[in-house]
Design an enzyme around this catalytic site. Structure first.
Site, short mmCIF file in Angstrom:
data_model
loop_
_atom_site.label_atom_id
_atom_site.label_comp_id
_atom_site.label_asym_id
_atom_site.label_seq_id
_atom_site.Cartn_x
_atom_site.Cartn_y
_atom_site.Cartn_z
N TYR A 153 -9.92 -16.55 -0.26
CA TYR A 153 -10.75 -16.07 0.87
C TYR A 153 -12.19 -16.57 0.73
O TYR A 153 -12.78 -17.08 1.68
CB TYR A 153 -10.70 -14.54 0.88
CG TYR A 153 -11.47 -13.89 2.00
CD1 TYR A 153 -10.98 -13.91 3.31
CD2 TYR A 153 -12.67 -13.21 1.76
CE1 TYR A 153 -11.68 -13.29 4.34
CE2 TYR A 153 -13.38 -12.59 2.78
CZ TYR A 153 -12.88 -12.63 4.07
OH TYR A 153 -13.57 -12.01 5.09
N LYS A 157 -14.28 -19.08 3.24
CA LYS A 157 -15.52 -18.68 3.91
C LYS A 157 -16.68 -19.58 3.50
O LYS A 157 -17.59 -19.83 4.30
CB LYS A 157 -15.82 -17.21 3.61
CG LYS A 157 -14.79 -16.24 4.21
CD LYS A 157 -14.71 -16.37 5.72
CE LYS A 157 -13.89 -15.27 6.37
NZ LYS A 157 -13.84 -15.41 7.84
P1 NDP Z 1 -9.28 -7.40 11.52
O1 NDP Z 1 -8.23 -7.55 10.50
O2 NDP Z 1 -9.70 -6.05 11.97
O3 NDP Z 1 -8.91 -8.27 12.82
C1 NDP Z 1 -8.53 -9.59 12.67
C2 NDP Z 1 -8.32 -10.21 14.04
O4 NDP Z 1 -7.91 -11.57 13.85
C3 NDP Z 1 -7.23 -9.53 14.82
O5 NDP Z 1 -7.54 -9.59 16.20
C4 NDP Z 1 -6.00 -10.39 14.53
O6 NDP Z 1 -5.05 -10.26 15.56
C5 NDP Z 1 -6.65 -11.78 14.48
N1 NDP Z 1 -5.91 -12.76 13.69
C6 NDP Z 1 -5.57 -12.70 12.38
N2 NDP Z 1 -4.88 -13.80 12.04
C7 NDP Z 1 -4.81 -14.59 13.14
C8 NDP Z 1 -4.23 -15.85 13.43
N3 NDP Z 1 -3.57 -16.55 12.50
N4 NDP Z 1 -4.34 -16.34 14.68
C9 NDP Z 1 -5.00 -15.65 15.64
N5 NDP Z 1 -5.57 -14.46 15.43
C10 NDP Z 1 -5.47 -13.93 14.19
O7 NDP Z 1 -10.54 -8.22 10.94
P2 NDP Z 1 -12.10 -7.89 10.96
O8 NDP Z 1 -12.53 -7.53 12.33
O9 NDP Z 1 -12.42 -7.01 9.83
O10 NDP Z 1 -12.68 -9.34 10.57
C11 NDP Z 1 -13.04 -10.31 11.56
C12 NDP Z 1 -13.67 -11.49 10.84
O11 NDP Z 1 -14.81 -11.04 10.07
C13 NDP Z 1 -12.73 -12.18 9.85
O12 NDP Z 1 -12.95 -13.57 9.88
C14 NDP Z 1 -13.17 -11.61 8.51
O13 NDP Z 1 -12.87 -12.49 7.45
C15 NDP Z 1 -14.67 -11.45 8.73
N6 NDP Z 1 -15.30 -10.48 7.86
C16 NDP Z 1 -14.93 -9.16 7.88
C17 NDP Z 1 -15.55 -8.26 7.04
C18 NDP Z 1 -15.22 -6.80 7.04
O14 NDP Z 1 -15.76 -6.08 6.19
N7 NDP Z 1 -14.37 -6.29 7.93
C19 NDP Z 1 -16.58 -8.69 6.09
C20 NDP Z 1 -16.89 -10.09 6.14
C21 NDP Z 1 -16.26 -10.94 7.00
P3 NDP Z 1 -3.44 -10.48 15.32
O15 NDP Z 1 -3.11 -9.80 14.04
O16 NDP Z 1 -2.80 -9.89 16.54
O17 NDP Z 1 -3.25 -11.96 15.27
#
Ligand code: NDP
Length: 245
Positions: A153, A157
């Site tokens: 991861y 990033k």
């Molecule tokens: P969530 O797990 O809550 O949501 C992830 C979203 O991405 C969902 O809408 C999911 O939908 C979609 N997704 C996942 N895999 C795929 C794929 N292969 N193709 C298309 N869509 C995909 O994540 P967060 O909101 O927590 O995180 C959002 C971003 O922020 C990420 O990039 C994460 O790495 C980053 N981030 C988050 C942090 C945190 O503390 N939450 C901290 C730092 C960075 P579905 O499953 O239906 O495909």
């Protein structure tokens, strides 16, 4: 200061939950038409309905380069253009180094890094032609610091930061700006797996004393998408309550 995105078309990958959904809703409230993409069609459609302002939902796996390219074409067809691309979809598959499988590496790198690369490559052509574009990549503080148990991861990033800066340099002369947002710990499904105890311990290490909310990230994304950010490119903005400084 008002953020006015009316007349702009945006695509938010992973816009059905968490940070992406809040970014999509905020861009729409600022007047943009928004496409949300995630793997689950029903959830993408539900999110689009809730977001309103003519939002559309698309079923796309961003780990699949062909699907991502098609997605960008479909959004351009639906809205007539794509001005704002938010690469937000991301996954974790955590494990200590010796237990990380090749599959864990590939799944995380394909989604978190190759997906944004494919989306930028597809979207940049139209943005360059129109001499206006905003690319916003959601990275993470662990892309800057590294993290035990997250080699895949953190590498994805950190790679996204290199990708952001490289395309910022390549596309700047056409007024296409690329920036990254590096969230700390944000309350979403991704962090909900932590026990309340672990969350309390974590909050104690954050100078502002709490985990972040998706809104904390969405506010910056809307600003970066707007005219107010016209002189900002190639930057990484840490939004983490002061955790990493
Ligand atoms: P969530 O797990 O809550 O949501 C992830 C979203 O991405 C969902 O809408 C999911 O939908 C979609 N997704 C996942 N895999 C795929 C794929 N292969 N193709 C298309 N869509 C995909 O994540 P967060 O909101 O927590 O995180 C959002 C971003 O922020 C990420 O990039 C994460 O790495 C980053 N981030 C988050 C942090 C945190 O503390 N939450 C901290 C730092 C960075 P579905 O499953 O239906 O495909």
């Amino acid at each position: 200061m008002q953020i006015d995105l009316s007349g702009r078309a945006a695509l938010v990958t992973g816009g059905t939950r968490g940070i992406g959904r809040e970014i999509a809703a905020t861009l729409a409230r600022c007047g943009a038409r928004v496409a949300v993409a995630a793997r689950d069609q029903a959830r993408a459609e539900e999110a689009a309905r809730a977001i309103g302002n003519g939002a559309c939902g698309f079923a796309t796996d961003v780990a699949n380069t062909g699907e991502v390219t098609r997605l960008v074409e479909e959004v351009e067809q639906a809205f007539g253009a794509l001005d704002i691309l938010v690469n937000n979809a991301g996954v974790t598959r955590d494990n200590v180094l010796f237990r990380l499988k090749d599959d864990d590496w590939d799944a995380v790198l394909d989604t978190n890094l190759r997906g944004p690369f494919a989306a930028i490559r597809a979207a940049a052509r139209g943005m360059m032609k129109r001499r206006w574009g905003r690319i916003i990549n959601i990275t993470s503080v662990v892309g800057l610091t590294g993290n035990k148990g997250q080699a895949n991861y953190a590498a994805s990033k950190a790679g996204l930061i290199g990708l952001t800066k490289s395309v910022a340099k390549e596309l700047a002369s056409r007024n296409v700006l690329a920036n990254a947002i590096a969230p700390g710990f944000i309350e979403t499904d991704m962090t909900a797996a932590m026990t309340p105890e672990a969350q309390r311990e974590l909050a104690a290490q954050i100078p502002l004393g709490r985990l972040g909310t998706p809104g904390d990230i969405a506010a910056l994304a809307a600003f970066l998408a707007s005219e107010h950010a016209a002189y900002i490119t190639g930057q990484v903005f840490v939004v983490d309550g002061g955790m990493v400084m």
